[in-house]
Write an enzyme that holds these catalytic residues in place. Structure first.
Site, PDB file in Angstrom:
ATOM      1  N   ARG A  42      57.720 -49.653  29.070  1.00 21.22           N
ATOM      2  CA  ARG A  42      57.526 -48.197  28.993  1.00 21.22           C
ATOM      3  C   ARG A  42      57.434 -47.565  30.382  1.00 21.22           C
ATOM      4  NH1 ARG A  42      53.379 -48.090  23.932  1.00 21.22           N
ATOM      5  NH2 ARG A  42      54.964 -47.889  22.334  1.00 21.22           N
ATOM      6  N   LYS A  80      55.731 -53.511   4.573  1.00 26.89           N
ATOM      7  CA  LYS A  80      55.403 -52.745   3.362  1.00 26.89           C
ATOM      8  C   LYS A  80      56.371 -51.607   3.068  1.00 26.89           C
ATOM      9  CE  LYS A  80      50.480 -53.504   3.545  1.00 26.89           C
ATOM     10  NZ  LYS A  80      49.178 -52.907   3.849  1.00 26.89           N
ATOM     11  N   GLY A  95      58.223 -51.231  17.088  1.00 28.97           N
ATOM     12  CA  GLY A  95      57.647 -52.321  17.883  1.00 28.97           C
ATOM     13  C   GLY A  95      58.145 -53.706  17.511  1.00 28.97           C
ATOM     14  N   GLY A 134      56.371 -44.723  15.736  1.00 28.65           N
ATOM     15  CA  GLY A 134      56.130 -43.615  14.805  1.00 28.65           C
ATOM     16  C   GLY A 134      57.067 -42.445  15.058  1.00 28.65           C
TER      17      GLY A 134
END
Ligand code: AMP
Length: 420
Positions: A35, A221, A377, A400
């Protein structure tokens, strides 16, 4: 809106919001500096133009001043990568910060302490006592919203230009990612190189798509990916649903999944998604076989069985060879590919073959001219594990933020600069 390449930062004081939220080990040493490296081109451009640079970021999830989340830990490394001495303001809103930003000369750099040491960065009160009333809670929330605007105003007062290069936090309406932009004229707020590249790449996939378009959505999920799947079902030709969520779909269709991970409250939803894919003429591709284990560990006993015939006491931890072949064919024939979420527990070497097969197929398609975008990620960790990042068209730094962008949502950090 101006773009960074057309902007001369000469004589400007520039507040750059970066995402230096890098992982640190227990000795507070950076374990992955991706990053930081990703933001360096923007920072270099400002310095080489003769601008003064004020860098703001968050690190971790501090609740107030938290020494382990201090940006001081990463200062030497940022300085090394930028090849420049960097001054530090120990509190981003203090008198010291005001003085230091005022005194900055062209080419000089100041790093501000973690913006999230202030609750007002996020605009939410922290740790309210349990015994307060709803009304008191609403007042506390209101106060933090006002503090957030004030924080944004003060950070803006340090600079004449605002640059946002923190794609990873662009889905958050925070003081330094969103509200700060209100204090700059349209021509004096812009995206950094990284942010621009992220937006261009995702829009290339979602808006200017070359078909066939294949999305590979995996991970643990269904619940965390419903909105993404729903929006992709309006756009893609092929949707590969894989990873742990396979078993919720398999059970919903009447299969036996043994002890595999499953969200029992999402069985109907899975059937609805299958129907929606049919209605939209999307080819929904699910696993036909699974590599199963007799416990959740790398050293478990292994066998491969049809995905809907998993015995009790066993759980699916990766796709089987037949599924690999099917996924590979679909991916190799695609012209646009997006991948989020691994098809198996790739962290275990004995269950990473499916993820490797997906990586190889994406690389193959990319070499044949497809545009590939990988984000989130765990998928990025996969790409790094197999050392293929340089063979993917674009590896997103967003988790996100990327998912919300794919969901079709407007991201506040992007809207604050370009208006949509
Ligand atoms: P997510 O954050 O939802 O993208 O989930 C990523 C995680 O899903 C990774 O850590 C994988 O190990 C995990 N995962 C993938 N396949 C399975 C599976 N079959 N069972 C359990 N976890 C899985």
């Amino acid at each position: 809106m101006k773009i960074i390449d057309d902007f001369s930062f000469y004589g400007h004081k520039v507040f750059v919001r970066v995402d230096f939220n890098v992982p640190l080990d227990k000795n507070l040493t950076i374990t992955d500096d991706t990053r930081i490296r990703a933001a360096i081109p923007t920072l270099e451009k400002i310095i080489s133009d003769g601008g003064s640079l004020i860098i703001g970021s968050h690190l971790g999830r501090p609740k107030g001043i938290t020494p382990t989340c201090s940006l001081q830990h990463i200062l030497p490394h940022v300085s090394e990568l930028l090849k420049t001495k960097i001054d530090f303001a120990k509190d981003c809103l203090s008198e010291e910060a005001i003085k230091k930003t005022n005194a900055l000369k062209p080419g000089q750099v100041l790093l501000l302490e973690n913006l999230r040491f202030y609750a007002s960065e996020e605009g939410k009160p922290r740790e309210l006592p349990n015994n307060i009333s709803e009304k008191e809670k609403a007042v506390a929330e209101q106060i933090e919203k006002i503090n957030q605007k004030n924080m944004a105003k003060q950070l803006a007062s340090y600079a004449t230009v605002y640059v946002n290069d923190a794609f990873g936090t662009s889905h958050r309406a925070h003081a330094s990612t969103t509200f700060i932009a209100d204090y700059f004229e349209p021509d004096n707020k812009l995206f950094g190189y990284l942010m621009q590249k992220e937006i261009d790449s995702i829009e290339k996939v979602m808006k200017n798509t070359v078909h066939p378009f294949t999305a590979i959505i995996g991970g643990a999920k269904v619940s965390s990916k419903i909105d993404v799947i729903n929006n992709l079902l309006k756009k893609v030709d092929n949707l590969i649903i894989t990873g742990g969520m396979t078993y919720t779909f398999t059970k919903a269709m009447g299969g036996r999944i043994g002890n595999s991970i499953c969200e029992n409250d999402k069985l109907n939803l899975s059937l609805e998604l299958i129907q929606k894919a049919k209605d939209n003429k999307v080819r929904l591709v699910l696993a036909v076989d699974a590599k199963i284990a007799d416990n959740f560990s790398n050293s478990a006993n292994i066998q491969t069985v049809p995905v809907d015939k998993i015995p009790d006491g066993w759980e699916g931890l990766d796709i089987g060879n037949e599924t690999e072949k099917i996924f590979t064919k679909v991916i190799k024939d695609s012209k646009t590919i997006i991948w989020n979420g691994p098809p198996g527990v790739f962290e275990f070497d004995n269950f990473c073959e499916g993820s490797l097969a997906v990586c190889k197929a994406i690389v193959h398609a990319t070499q044949k001219g497809a545009f590939s975008l990988v984000g989130g990620g765990d998928s990025v960790a996969c790409v790094n594990k197999f050392k293929i990042a340089d063979k993917i068209s674009f590896v997103s730094t967003g988790g996100g933020a990327l998912l919300e962008f794919i969901e079709g949502k407007q991201l506040p950090g992007i809207k604050a600069i370009r208006g949509f």
